[in-house]
Scaffold this motif. Structure first.
Motif, PDB file in Angstrom:
ATOM      1  N   ILE A 158      -9.868  46.438  63.013  1.00  0.00           N
ATOM      2  CA  ILE A 158      -8.867  46.654  64.063  1.00  0.00           C
ATOM      3  C   ILE A 158      -8.099  47.951  63.857  1.00  0.00           C
ATOM      4  CG2 ILE A 158      -7.086  45.307  62.869  1.00  0.00           C
ATOM      5  CD1 ILE A 158      -6.285  44.261  65.681  1.00  0.00           C
ATOM      6  N   ASN A 159      -8.092  48.480  62.648  1.00  0.00           N
ATOM      7  CA  ASN A 159      -7.322  49.695  62.380  1.00  0.00           C
ATOM      8  C   ASN A 159      -8.053  50.970  62.778  1.00  0.00           C
ATOM      9  OD1 ASN A 159      -5.143  48.303  61.277  1.00  0.00           O
ATOM     10  ND2 ASN A 159      -6.313  48.010  59.402  1.00  0.00           N
ATOM     11  N   SER A 160      -9.358  50.895  62.955  1.00  0.00           N
ATOM     12  CA  SER A 160     -10.101  52.103  63.306  1.00  0.00           C
ATOM     13  C   SER A 160      -9.999  52.344  64.804  1.00  0.00           C
ATOM     14  CB  SER A 160     -11.566  51.948  62.901  1.00  0.00           C
ATOM     15  OG  SER A 160     -12.160  50.946  63.692  1.00  0.00           O
ATOM     16  N   GLN A 161     -10.333  53.565  65.208  1.00  0.00           N
ATOM     17  CA  GLN A 161     -10.267  53.947  66.616  1.00  0.00           C
ATOM     18  C   GLN A 161     -11.177  53.039  67.444  1.00  0.00           C
ATOM     19  OE1 GLN A 161      -7.990  56.183  67.343  1.00  0.00           O
ATOM     20  NE2 GLN A 161      -8.353  55.756  69.501  1.00  0.00           N
ATOM     21  N   ALA A 162     -12.396  52.815  66.951  1.00  0.00           N
ATOM     22  CA  ALA A 162     -13.367  51.990  67.674  1.00  0.00           C
ATOM     23  C   ALA A 162     -12.847  50.557  67.774  1.00  0.00           C
ATOM     24  CB  ALA A 162     -14.708  52.019  66.962  1.00  0.00           C
ATOM     25  N   GLY A 163     -12.284  50.069  66.680  1.00  0.00           N
ATOM     26  CA  GLY A 163     -11.761  48.707  66.651  1.00  0.00           C
ATOM     27  C   GLY A 163     -10.661  48.523  67.669  1.00  0.00           C
ATOM     28  N   MET A 164      -9.773  49.529  67.758  1.00  0.00           N
ATOM     29  CA  MET A 164      -8.654  49.430  68.690  1.00  0.00           C
ATOM     30  C   MET A 164      -9.140  49.426  70.130  1.00  0.00           C
ATOM     31  SD  MET A 164      -5.267  51.403  67.617  1.00  0.00           S
ATOM     32  CE  MET A 164      -5.567  52.426  66.226  1.00  0.00           C
ATOM     33  N   GLU A 165     -10.154  50.253  70.417  1.00  0.00           N
ATOM     34  CA  GLU A 165     -10.686  50.304  71.782  1.00  0.00           C
ATOM     35  C   GLU A 165     -11.306  48.966  72.158  1.00  0.00           C
ATOM     36  OE1 GLU A 165     -13.203  53.763  71.928  1.00  0.00           O
ATOM     37  OE2 GLU A 165     -11.435  55.052  71.664  1.00  0.00           O
ATOM     38  N   GLN A 166     -12.021  48.399  71.194  1.00  0.00           N
ATOM     39  CA  GLN A 166     -12.672  47.109  71.414  1.00  0.00           C
ATOM     40  C   GLN A 166     -11.620  46.027  71.674  1.00  0.00           C
ATOM     41  OE1 GLN A 166     -15.085  46.049  68.079  1.00  0.00           O
ATOM     42  NE2 GLN A 166     -15.884  44.196  69.065  1.00  0.00           N
ATOM     43  N   MET A 167     -10.549  46.086  70.854  1.00  0.00           N
ATOM     44  CA  MET A 167      -9.452  45.121  70.957  1.00  0.00           C
ATOM     45  C   MET A 167      -8.780  45.244  72.327  1.00  0.00           C
ATOM     46  SD  MET A 167      -7.596  42.988  69.015  1.00  0.00           S
ATOM     47  CE  MET A 167      -6.017  42.193  69.106  1.00  0.00           C
ATOM     48  N   LEU A 168      -8.536  46.496  72.731  1.00  0.00           N
ATOM     49  CA  LEU A 168      -7.869  46.765  74.007  1.00  0.00           C
ATOM     50  C   LEU A 168      -8.699  46.189  75.151  1.00  0.00           C
ATOM     51  CD1 LEU A 168      -5.460  48.136  75.311  1.00  0.00           C
ATOM     52  CD2 LEU A 168      -6.744  50.265  75.351  1.00  0.00           C
TER      53      LEU A 168
END
Lengths: 684, 77
Positions: A605-615
């Motif tokens: 969740i802390n990585s850029q990709a993780g955040m985009e996925q979370m969003l």
């Protein structure tokens, strides 16, 4: 020499006594400036050259009167037969104030060794202390030490070992010729006692001593008892009732204090060099920093700057260093487990549960490191004490002492030391109020939540949104205090600020690094809690009533979350994943982030990709920016972490109070989130 | 006059400590603030605390305490 030598460590509050004790024992007691942490008498054992020394850490006191319990306890212990040597820890950078206690200790008639602490700070300030002259004037050995840098420790024990049976002054050289020549007093005490009073008082001492000699032939230290009787000391007067109507026309307490300070002035004049120069510099800096108008904006500006730097630099470090390292570790562990053909469930437990949870905590190390670096700078430069002055009138309006601002400020770092700091406030009611509102100050463990959610939903306004959380926390804390003020009694309304303002100095890199390192260690001690929380979370989310759950929606966690979800619908958090994440946050608020990741099935969740996925995931369930803001608000205000709860329980000394505090905080969190959510909806 | 009526950068002499709680009075004494002590006002806020220098040490003193310390203009040395 006795088998076990009892050493009494005594000194002013924040003279570094506890640090010195820890330097010997490697004890892990925390210590903050401006606080008197030593509430009880604590003992620790040290071996030195085959001898056993028992260090007794006495409460921090300014004097040895019978007016306060702490002073009387210390005094009686020193006078008891158990104690062999007094080690008087003296803050060399505030020599003038510290020597008052020293003179009182010397008069007690027990062997005294002065440990001149914080010599590094004296040197740094460009001052010099004549280490040859000081022991001559005091008549006791003086050993320079640095508790923080662990210097002079063996020398101090050596001096103690040699001084045990030494009751006479070592060398006493005073330059009192004029006074001695003019003296009408029948004895010449200047070779006998460090502290010689004016003829008027010395004559009285002689008369009282003669009376005491007749009434109490067994008494050990006539001079000290005579002085105490002249001061009309409550304890000694009650214990040794003698008729002094002939000599005692009034209390000589104030004269005795004054003459001690006059002698201290003489000592300072002879042994301390270059004091004035540094004092002038402090006055110039203070003219700006404690300015009646500019003092407050400067302070608030500094706080804002600290948080902007924490964000920008901290996040950059996180992306560049921490994330690749943690991802690398995670991948490595996964490869190892696959190579060893470990059971699939175990791999999930280790990689998704433990490594992910602990990794999240570690990735915030740069942010927290920078924050504490800044706080350490404020503290080490001497500015922290000014905060109490700058904030005094504002805090006064809230019915809190200016000093209460310090625990509240520490609350930005971690609520645990902040609550501990609040324990040193003088009055019970101040303490309770401060402890109740301190958790509203946003601690560093809550920072990860703001970082993630503000970056996801507010992009370039992330820093502003996160900063608003700090402002909101302060506002709620102040409002709470303001409301509580109406329940204050009359006594409470007569508060009083009285704090020493040290001279400014260039912050010392070494001591700042030690401070930051200690805070880091404190942060690391949370890792086991997070470890266990991750484990419990994994079980909650992967096991259901029928054993291992095939799907997360069948797990225990989902069941609990679903039951509680209706309560959270009005505040925009009616998602069982969020509810479960909030429950997990009681283990430590930073866990909310990793739990959210696990619950929404996001890998990192802390990585850029993780955040985009979370969003993307959150958008599909209708969780938008307003919900995110409500979530941050709830996280800011709701029940603090388990470690804090344990500290609060200790400070209150009652589960009832602690329980009430928890319920209060939950209610406040729900209410404020409700208001924030519905106001937010108006703008969307 | 009361200490908090004093002017910044002026040095006064303590006449008497009155109307203060006993613990506060004792604390002031232990810090060296007794009758006859010279006290210099370094800074003050309009309706708030003051910063003073007593025997080489700076202290921030709340309004309530300052109002309990009676001072007079120090003799010019």
């Amino acid at each position: 020499m006795k088998d076990t030598v009892y050493i009494g460590l005594i000194g002013n509050p924040s003279c570094g006594k506890t640090t010195l004790c820890n330097a010997y024992t490697g004890g892990n007691r925390k210590e903050a400036d401006w606080l008197d942490k030593t509430v009880e008498k604590t003992e620790s054992i040290v071996s030195y050259h085959g001898h056993t020394f028992k260090l007794v850490d006495l409460p921090g006191v300014y004097s040895l009167t019978a007016y306060t319990a702490e002073e009387l306890i210390s005094r009686n212990y020193i006078l008891s037969d158990e104690l062999d040597v007094i080690v008087n820890v003296v803050d060399a950078s505030a020599l003038e104030r510290n020597l008052y206690l020293t003179l009182q200790l010397i008069e007690l008639g027990k062997p005294v060794v002065v440990a001149l602490n914080m010599m590094d700070m004296v040197e740094e300030r460009g001052m010099e202390i004549d280490l040859h002259r000081l022991p001559e004037m005091l008549g006791v050995p003086v050993v320079p030490v640095s508790a923080r840098k662990r210097r002079g420790l063996d020398v101090l024990l050596h001096a103690v070992a040699h001084h045990i049976d030494q009751l006479e002054p070592v060398v006493l050289v005073h330059d009192h010729e004029e006074q001695e020549e003019n003296s009408q007093h029948m004895h010449d005490h200047h070779a006998e006692y460090a502290m010689v009073y004016s003829d008027a008082i010395e004559d009285k001492i002689d008369v009282v001593t003669d009376i005491l000699r007749q009434c109490y032939p067994e008494m050990k230290n006539y001079r000290w008892h005579a002085l105490k009787l002249l001061e009309q000391d409550l304890d000694i007067t009650a214990r040794y009732p003698v008729d002094l109507s002939q000599v005692l026309d009034c209390s000589y307490e104030k004269d005795i204090i004054n003459e001690k300070y006059d002698f201290i002035e003489e000592i300072i004049g002879e042994v301390l060099m270059n004091k004035e120069e540094k004092a002038e510099r402090t006055d110039k800096v203070d003219a700006v920093l404690t300015h009646p108008i500019w003092g407050l904006p400067i302070f608030l500006g500094m706080m804002a700057l600290i948080f902007v730097v924490t964000f920008t630099v901290g996040d950059w470090l996180k992306v560049v260093f921490m994330e690749p390292v943690i991802e690398g570790c995670s991948a490595g562990i996964l490869r190892c487990l696959l190579y060893l053909h470990v059971n699939e469930i175990m791999i999930s437990l280790v990689v998704d549960g433990i490594v992910a949870g602990v990794g999240t905590v570690l990735s915030f190390l740069p942010n927290i490191c920078i924050l504490f670096l800044a706080l350490a700078l404020l503290e080490d430069s001497g500015y922290m004490a000014r905060v109490a002055y700058v904030m005094d009138d504002i805090m006064g309006k809230l019915g809190l002492p200016g000093r209460a601002f310090i625990p509240m400020l520490l609350g930005f770092g971690c609520t645990v030391p902040a609550v501990m700091a609040a324990r040193s406030l003088e009055h019970v009611r101040d303490r309770r109020k401060t402890i109740l509102i301190t958790p509203f100050m946003s601690c560093s463990a809550r920072l990860p939540i703001y970082v993630i959610f503000s970056q996801m939903f507010f992009a370039k306004y992330a820093a502003v949104v996160a900063f608003s959380m700090y402002v909101l926390g302060i506002a709620v804390a102040l409002l709470t205090a303001f409301v509580l003020k109406f329940f204050d009694g009359k006594e409470q309304k007569q508060r009083a600020l009285l704090i020493e303002l040290p001279e400014y100095k260039t912050p010392n890199l070494h001591s700042i690094l030690i401070y930051v390192w200690e805070k880091m260690k404190e942060y690391f001690t949370r890792v086991p809690i997070i470890f266990v929380a991750s484990l419990i979370m994994w079980v909650l989310l992967n096991c259901g009533p029928g054993g291992l759950a095939a799907d997360m929606t069948q797990s225990f966690g989902a069941m609990a979350g679903k039951v509680l979800t209706p309560v959270f619908v009005p505040i925009g958090l009616g998602y069982w994943q969020i509810v479960v994440a909030l429950i997990s946050g009681i283990a430590g608020k930073e866990v909310v982030v990793s739990s959210c990741g696990i619950l929404f099935g996001i890998n990192n969740i802390n990585s850029q990709a993780g955040m985009e996925q979370m969003l993307a995931t959150l958008s599909t369930v209708g969780f938008g920016a307003v919900n995110a803001y409500a979530l941050m608000t709830f996280c800011l205000l709701y029940t603090p972490c388990a470690a804090t709860l344990a500290t609060i329980r200790r400070a209150f000394g009652s589960w009832k109070w602690t329980g009430q505090a928890v319920l209060f905080q939950l209610a406040v969190a729900w209410l404020v989130s409700f208001v924030v959510y519905h106001i937010g909806l108006l703008f969307v | 006059m009361k200490l908090n009526d004093g002017a910044v950068d002026h040095t006064y002499q303590v006449v008497k400590v009155i109307n203060l709680d006993l613990p506060v009075e004792r604390r002031l004494e232990a810090l060296g603030l007794t009758e006859g002590t010279e006290i210099t006002i370094l800074n003050k806020k309009k309706h708030g605390a003051i910063i003073v220098k007593v025997r080489g040490t700076r202290f921030a003193i709340g309004q309530n305490i300052a109002a309990g310390i009676w001072v007079e203009e120090a003799p010019v040395s």
